[in-house]
Design an enzyme around this catalytic site. Structure first.
Site, PDB file in Angstrom:
ATOM      1  N   GLU A   1       0.801  -1.233   0.000  1.00 30.06           N
ATOM      2  CA  GLU A   1       0.000   0.000   0.000  1.00 30.06           C
ATOM      3  C   GLU A   1       0.832   1.281   0.000  1.00 30.06           C
ATOM      4  OE1 GLU A   1      -2.685  -0.661   3.290  1.00 30.06           O
ATOM      5  OE2 GLU A   1      -3.544  -2.441   2.352  1.00 30.06           O
TER       6      GLU A   1
ATOM      7  N   ASN B   1       2.090  -4.700  -3.371  1.00 34.35           N
ATOM      8  CA  ASN B   1       0.680  -5.057  -3.191  1.00 34.35           C
ATOM      9  C   ASN B   1      -0.101  -3.794  -2.809  1.00 34.35           C
ATOM     10  OD1 ASN B   1      -1.306  -7.240  -2.735  1.00 34.35           O
ATOM     11  ND2 ASN B   1      -1.171  -6.718  -0.559  1.00 34.35           N
TER      12      ASN B   1
ATOM     13  N   HIS C   1     -10.355  -5.801  -2.574  1.00 35.46           N
ATOM     14  CA  HIS C   1     -11.416  -5.675  -1.564  1.00 35.46           C
ATOM     15  C   HIS C   1     -12.561  -4.928  -2.246  1.00 35.46           C
ATOM     16  CE1 HIS C   1      -9.028  -7.275   1.651  1.00 35.46           C
ATOM     17  NE2 HIS C   1      -8.041  -6.427   1.388  1.00 35.46           N
TER      18      HIS C   1
ATOM     19  N   GLU D   1      -6.207 -10.360  -2.123  1.00 39.67           N
ATOM     20  CA  GLU D   1      -7.019 -10.217  -0.896  1.00 39.67           C
ATOM     21  C   GLU D   1      -8.503 -10.133  -1.237  1.00 39.67           C
ATOM     22  OE1 GLU D   1      -5.541  -7.135   1.733  1.00 39.67           O
ATOM     23  OE2 GLU D   1      -3.451  -7.598   1.258  1.00 39.67           O
TER      24      GLU D   1
ATOM     25  N   ASP E   1     -12.281 -10.094  -1.587  1.00 32.85           N
ATOM     26  CA  ASP E   1     -13.565 -10.270  -0.913  1.00 32.85           C
ATOM     27  C   ASP E   1     -14.556  -9.279  -1.533  1.00 32.85           C
ATOM     28  OD1 ASP E   1     -12.688  -7.903   0.419  1.00 32.85           O
ATOM     29  OD2 ASP E   1     -12.274  -8.953   2.288  1.00 32.85           O
TER      30      ASP E   1
HETATM   31  O1  9MR Z   1      -7.210  -8.940   7.837  1.00 33.14           O
HETATM   32  C1  9MR Z   1      -6.412  -8.039   8.570  1.00 33.14           C
HETATM   33  C2  9MR Z   1      -7.131  -7.663   9.851  1.00 33.14           C
HETATM   34  O2  9MR Z   1      -7.278  -8.793  10.690  1.00 33.14           O
HETATM   35  C3  9MR Z   1      -6.378  -6.565  10.560  1.00 33.14           C
HETATM   36  O3  9MR Z   1      -7.118  -6.136  11.673  1.00 33.14           O
HETATM   37  C4  9MR Z   1      -6.145  -5.425   9.591  1.00 33.14           C
HETATM   38  C5  9MR Z   1      -5.394  -4.273  10.227  1.00 33.14           C
HETATM   39  O4  9MR Z   1      -5.167  -3.273   9.298  1.00 33.14           O
HETATM   40  O5  9MR Z   1      -5.410  -5.893   8.477  1.00 33.14           O
HETATM   41  C6  9MR Z   1      -6.143  -6.797   7.756  1.00 33.14           C
HETATM   42  O6  9MR Z   1      -5.515  -7.131   6.561  1.00 33.14           O
HETATM   43  C7  9MR Z   1      -5.227  -6.045   5.671  1.00 33.14           C
HETATM   44  C8  9MR Z   1      -4.025  -6.452   4.870  1.00 33.14           C
HETATM   45  O7  9MR Z   1      -2.951  -6.769   5.725  1.00 33.14           O
HETATM   46  C9  9MR Z   1      -3.614  -5.377   3.885  1.00 33.14           C
HETATM   47  N1  9MR Z   1      -4.720  -4.972   3.065  1.00 33.14           N
HETATM   48  C10 9MR Z   1      -5.938  -4.638   3.749  1.00 33.14           C
HETATM   49  C11 9MR Z   1      -6.356  -5.762   4.673  1.00 33.14           C
HETATM   50  C12 9MR Z   1      -7.675  -5.427   5.353  1.00 33.14           C
HETATM   51  O8  9MR Z   1      -7.531  -4.371   6.228  1.00 33.14           O
END
Ligand code: 9MR
Length: 474
Positions: A184, A225, A261, A289, A291
């Site tokens: 990011e 990513n 997402h 990722e 969903d």
């Molecule tokens: O799925 C992850 C969640 O359990 C955490 O609380 C969150 C914190 O930012 O991160 C989530 O995963 C993220 C991923 O590492 C990067 N892209 C966005 C995802 C969703 O927030």
């Protein structure tokens, strides 16, 4: 901790029967579509009692492998047992630790490391012949407070980052197939995001991180990513320009991760075009990722729309050779980040909270060329499949699944039609008399809960032909 699968499983033991090594599913490097080796996956499925023959439902990982792709999921290490572990091991060929490999997880206090959950996921993946996508080395979020609260000179900050990458990538050298090295880095308008890294080190923190990751594990595929880079837009164009310039400078970059997402009904129309333009730069593309969130409560119309969205994403990946596969960000609604982050929204994954596959699951399977059937309500079913076949031997498995019903013990039987002979079974006790085979549960897996499943396997011999028998569940 090793897998819950007993060591006699050919997948975990890498027995001579599977000495061709890892199966026909793709590695993380993109390659042309291949057919599943040997007999592929064929099967017969009977409903308990009713005896109606149905088409086989092959696991997503096998369907994906037949297309030269991988199918992955994010996982939580502590949940990798029971039904969650069964599904994670059976359906997916890539695992991404959802949180376990982030800096804040692995080094909560400076110099104090906790690898327990990350190790658990890597061990599980190896026991289930899966690849790990490491996530993530350089991010603005989920960093330890000692790091974010510290005051560092640029030189010290660079050393901290270099050491972190060395330590983590080095620890899993040869065991993590791909790393989301940088996560990011961009704002929505395509400018660099102001972060600890960008502000302290400048834009070349990205090139440096990639270079250090390559040095720590030359075999790992290195990715950048990001989210909201699925369609052609300002942010994805900034990512495109970055990858192009990194390639021109000889910085090691192997792929881009499009997080995906997505919001119900909003798959970008330029998704395939965008994947293709990155592929044309000479890098792999992974959907990392995936969903598709919706306003709760879900209903059948929303779930059908969601299924179409999942299918559209899979189709876009399938259309581009260098798209290596897709990872869902949690496979079950009970293991999704959405409800916590977007109150009132959810139901974003392919399985519901009780691990029952949703229309989205069937849409993914169908996009991957599979045929799926919904089990009738109130039934347990047994499905036989040949998972590997060589000169005179083969590996088979039977999966017993319940929906709207449950079992406390089970016994399945079939008649081999072409002289096949069972040599060795695991997760069941099997006996063969002439052509007739009966297998009953082991002491630890007689219970099949509503919405759950149990799988047992065996090695056998064949000659001439190896037809799939009709299985009865009693
Ligand atoms: O799925 C992850 C969640 O359990 C955490 O609380 C969150 C914190 O930012 O991160 C989530 O995963 C993220 C991923 O590492 C990067 N892209 C966005 C995802 C969703 O927030």
């Amino acid at each position: 901790m090793r897998s819950s699968r007993p060591a006699t499983s050919p997948r975990s033991s890498r027995s001579p029967f599977t000495s061709s090594g890892r199966s026909s599913r793709p590695r993380l490097r993109a390659r042309p579509a291949v057919l599943l080796a040997g007999a592929a996956v064929v099967g017969a499925l009977l409903t308990a009692g009713a005896g109606t023959a149905r088409a086989a439902d092959a696991p997503l990982r096998d369907l994906a492998a037949a297309q030269g792709k991988a199918m992955g999921t994010a996982v939580t290490g502590s949940k990798l047992t029971g039904t969650y572990g069964d599904i994670a091991g059976r359906e997916f060929s890539w695992l991404t630790p959802g949180n376990a490999m982030k800096w804040g997880s692995v080094e909560p206090a400076q110099g104090t490391f906790d690898w327990a959950e990350a190790d658990r996921i890597v061990n599980f993946a190896e026991a289930h012949d899966q690849d790990v996508r490491g996530h993530t080395l350089v991010w603005h979020s989920q960093n330890p407070s000692w790091l974010t609260d510290g005051s560092w000179t640029p030189a010290r900050l660079g050393t901290l980052l270099h050491d972190h990458i060395d330590t983590e990538v080095g620890r899993y050298k040869g065991r993590v197939a791909a790393w989301d090295v940088v996560n990011e880095p961009f704002n929505e308008d395509g400018t660099y995001r102001s972060t600890l890294w960008y502000d302290g080190l400048g834009a070349d923190y990205i090139a440096d991180a990639l270079t250090w990751a390559r040095a720590a594990d030359p075999a790992a595929r290195l990715y950048i990513n990001d989210y909201n880079v699925e369609g052609v837009n300002a942010k994805s164009t900034a990512l495109y320009d970055l990858v192009k310039s990194l390639k021109e400078r000889g910085v090691p970059i192997d792929g881009v991760g499009l997080q995906a997402h997505l919001i119900l009904g909003q798959v970008p129309s330029t998704l395939q075009q965008n994947i293709q333009r990155f592929a044309d730069l000479g890098v792999d593309v992974a959907i990392t990722e995936l969903d598709v969130r919706m306003q709760l409560p879900s209903d059948s119309a929303k779930l059908a729309r969601q299924a179409a969205d999942y299918q559209a994403v899979m189709n876009a990946c399938l259309a581009v050779t260098r798209c290596t596969g897709a990872t869902v960000w949690g496979f079950a609604d009970s293991d999704s980040w959405i409800p916590d982050t977007f109150p009132g929204q959810g139901a974003a994954t392919p399985y519901d909270e009780n691990y029952a596959p949703k229309p989205a699951y069937r849409a993914i399977a169908e996009a991957l060329g599979g045929t799926t059937t919904e089990p009738p309500t109130g039934a347990c079913t047994a499905a036989y499949s040949v998972t590997g076949q060589w000169n005179t031997g083969f590996t088979g498995q039977v999966r017993i699944a319940c929906s709207g019903a449950a079992l406390s013990s089970w016994k399945v039987g079939w008649n081999f039609g072409a002289g096949q002979q069972i040599a060795q079974a695991w997760n069941a006790t099997c006996a063969q008399s002439g052509a007739a085979v009966t297998c009953s549960n082991a002491s630890y897996n007689g219970t099949v809960p509503d919405g759950g499943s149990v799988t047992f396997g065996f090695n056998g011999s064949w000659s001439g032909s190896n037809p799939v028998p009709t299985v009865t569940l009693g």
